[in-house]
Write a protein that holds these residues in place. Structure first.
Motif, short mmCIF file in Angstrom:
data_model
loop_
_atom_site.label_atom_id
_atom_site.label_comp_id
_atom_site.label_asym_id
_atom_site.label_seq_id
_atom_site.Cartn_x
_atom_site.Cartn_y
_atom_site.Cartn_z
N VAL A 43 0.91 -1.09 0.13
CA VAL A 43 0.04 0.00 -0.01
C VAL A 43 0.79 1.04 0.18
O VAL A 43 0.45 2.13 -0.64
N ASP A 44 2.02 1.23 0.71
CA ASP A 44 3.06 2.11 0.83
C ASP A 44 3.33 2.64 -0.57
O ASP A 44 3.53 3.68 -0.95
N ALA A 45 3.72 1.78 -1.27
CA ALA A 45 4.67 1.63 -2.51
C ALA A 45 3.54 2.30 -3.43
O ALA A 45 3.77 2.94 -4.60
N ALA A 46 2.45 1.79 -3.50
CA ALA A 46 1.39 2.34 -4.32
C ALA A 46 0.80 3.78 -4.17
O ALA A 46 0.70 4.34 -5.00
N ALA A 47 0.85 3.97 -2.81
CA ALA A 47 0.68 5.47 -2.45
C ALA A 47 1.85 6.46 -3.02
O ALA A 47 1.45 7.60 -3.43
N ALA A 48 3.03 5.93 -2.96
CA ALA A 48 4.15 6.80 -3.34
C ALA A 48 3.99 6.94 -4.75
O ALA A 48 4.59 8.15 -5.32
N SER A 49 3.54 6.10 -5.66
CA SER A 49 3.59 6.41 -7.21
C SER A 49 2.08 6.98 -7.39
O SER A 49 1.63 6.62 -8.67
#
Length: 552
Positions: free
Chosen positions: A421-427
């Motif tokens: 989820v963090d990676a998706a939010a960062a992108s």
């Protein structure tokens, strides 16, 4: 009963994808065959004993009911002899080619308790004539004809009449009861209250649910009107026509009649229901003023009822028997003095009684969305969080319609791995906001509500909001969710979304956090976004963005 023209045989297990994957069609067919023949050799001891006990007190026969337009409906009758007054139960079948056979074990259990029972296969399915009308006028007429058929064959006076159904059969039962004052009580298990909200939730097409209905009916004969309405939802056309079609098939439209007669209604539903989302049934439940009860369980469509259909212990089916014993046979079993709502809590599986949902005394905790990606106690303005459209995300409503709930019932709820989820939010594939760590168990009870403002570059936009339980190790689990679509605002408009997430009873453990995630794409829904468009979430000062969480 009238003998069918075709050779006497029971439906073969359906090969089309089933809405009821846990039902053992072979076992149910063997049970029904033993009821008719008396040959118990193919049954396990417990089922054999049930057949033997039934045949000692009642007569089982299968045949046909003459439904609307002269169409013949495949049916089975459990009938007692002698002039003694008895209550009776009619059971319209679920959305499956297995037809009435799905009820073979439970109908036998009711008959063994002294009820006369008629179970029949809805038109257009299995061996029944006609075309499936999705609980339309012909299905209602069939329900009334089935009741006539049962009453004409009762050996003595009928003292009370109940309609019981699972899924599709429950919808038919409710609508028949609305039109037939002879019905004294209803048990509606995993059903819908507002079919329009099943097809379009917050103006968002529920395409995965419609695909599942059509796949499960591959071997059925759908009426042209039904097929057209469902295909219109998939194609995103004639939403007004689909709403009108659904309105005619919604028990919610008959609340006044239910309340005028104070009709006793028992509901059961699953929290993470992917076919008929819970809120639309809760809305019907809340409006009823007569005797009512609602069992809410971990799982998905018909998951909580499946064990009972196979003859295994089931809280839902125990309650259904007690409901009819009290309201049709005047049994003093305490049902009338019990709490109206029984919730199975995620994930402790504790059974929690209350008189409503949310329970009295529940407080609403408001958490504001901030530009720092937090859920905070005070509003923050002037920030923007971009969300990219047309991209698959790690967060979805479920892995599969219906089937995901069985994993939950087995104690394996879907977990979103740490970091995804963090990676998706960062992108900017998702937008995410995290609350503070819970100092004690946070008992979320009821319907969380979201108010959020976003700017859409195009005239059509969709997002899906998920409320998650974020563990200290970074993994998360779904508490509830809901979609939202705006179809009419001009390009580059600020859109205000006020939506109810689906109801829940969820314990967030101490040290865990609430996590709110928004995505612009979920395979469960048809979205109105253009590929690679961007939604820009914000929080204007006059209307700050927040989520309200009911806490018990």
């Amino acid at each position: 009963m009238k003998n069918p023209a075709a050779p006497a045989s029971f439906p073969s297990p359906p090969h089309a994808p089933s809405l009821y994957p846990e039902l053992d069609a072979t076992a149910l067919t063997a049970f029904a065959t033993a009821l008719e023949s008396g040959d118990l050799s193919a049954l396990p001891p417990a089922r054999a004993a049930e057949v033997q006990a039934l045949r000692a007190v009642a007569v089982f026969s299968r045949g046909e009911v003459t439904g609307a337009c002269g169409d013949l409906l495949d049916a089975a009758l459990w009938r007692h002899t002698g002039p003694r007054p008895r209550a009776a139960v009619v059971m319209p079948s679920p959305w499956t080619g297995l037809g009435w056979t799905a009820y073979a074990v439970q109908a036998t259990a009711f008959a063994a308790r002294g009820y006369d029972v008629l179970a029949y296969t809805a038109r257009g399915f299995g061996r029944s004539d006609g075309q499936a009308d999705f609980a339309g006028p012909l299905d209602v007429a069939d329900g009334r004809r089935a009741l006539d058929h049962l009453l004409e064959r009762a050996a003595g006076p009928v003292t009370g009449i109940g309609f019981l159904g699972v899924s599709y059969g429950a919808g038919i039962g409710l609508l028949t009861a609305a039109h037939d004052p002879r019905v004294d009580a209803v048990a509606a298990l995993s059903t819908w209250g507002d079919l329009g909200a099943v097809l379009h939730e917050n103006s968002t097409r529920r395409t995965a649910a419609v695909h599942a209905l059509l796949r499960a009916a591959e071997r059925a004969r759908l009426s042209p009107e039904t097929e057209r309405a469902l295909e219109d939802v998939l194609a995103g056309r004639d939403a007004g026509g689909a709403r009108l079609w659904a309105q005619r098939r919604s028990p919610f439209g008959h609340v006044k009649e239910f309340n005028r007669r104070r009709l006793p209604v028992l509901f059961s539903h699953a929290w993470h229901e992917t076919l008929f989302p819970a809120n639309q049934t809760l809305r019907l439940f809340d409006e009823l003023t007569g005797p009512k009860r609602l069992d809410l369980s971990v799982g998905d469509h018909v998951g909580p009822e499946s064990a009972g259909l196979l003859g295994l212990p089931s809280t839902v089916w125990t309650d259904a028997h007690r409901w009819f014993d009290h309201h049709l046979r005047d049994a003093a079993n305490g049902v009338d003095g019990e709490a109206r709502v029984l919730s199975e809590v995620m994930w402790t599986r504790a059974l929690e009684p209350a008189d409503g949902l949310p329970a009295p005394g529940t407080e609403v905790r408001r958490l504001y969305l901030t530009g720092r990606g937090e859920l905070a106690g005070e509003p923050e303005h002037g920030w923007t969080a971009g969300l990219l459209c047309g991209v698959d995300t790690p967060v979805t409503a479920a892995d599969a319609v219906v089937r995901s709930g069985y994993a939950e019932m087995a104690g394996r709820p879907k977990s979103y791995p740490a970091g995804e989820v963090d990676a998706a939010a960062a992108s900017s594939v998702t937008a995410a906001w995290t609350g503070p760590a819970a100092e004690a168990t946070l008992r979320v009870r009821g319907i969380p509500r979201l108010r959020v403002t976003y700017r859409a570059a195009n005239s059509g936009s969709t997002f899906v909001a998920y409320l998650l339980d974020l563990a200290p190790d970074g993994s998360s689990r779904l508490i509830c969710h809901a979609p939202f679509s705006d179809l009419h605002s001009p390009p580059d408009s600020l859109v205000s979304a006020d939506i109810d997430l689906q109801a829940t009873a969820y314990d967030v453990p101490r040290g865990h956090r609430l996590l709110l995630v928004a995505t612009a794409r979920d395979p469960f829904y048809g979205d109105a976004n253009l590929p690679r468009a961007t939604l820009a979430f914000t929080s204007p000062e006059p209307t700050p963005s927040y989520v309200e969480v009911p806490v018990g």
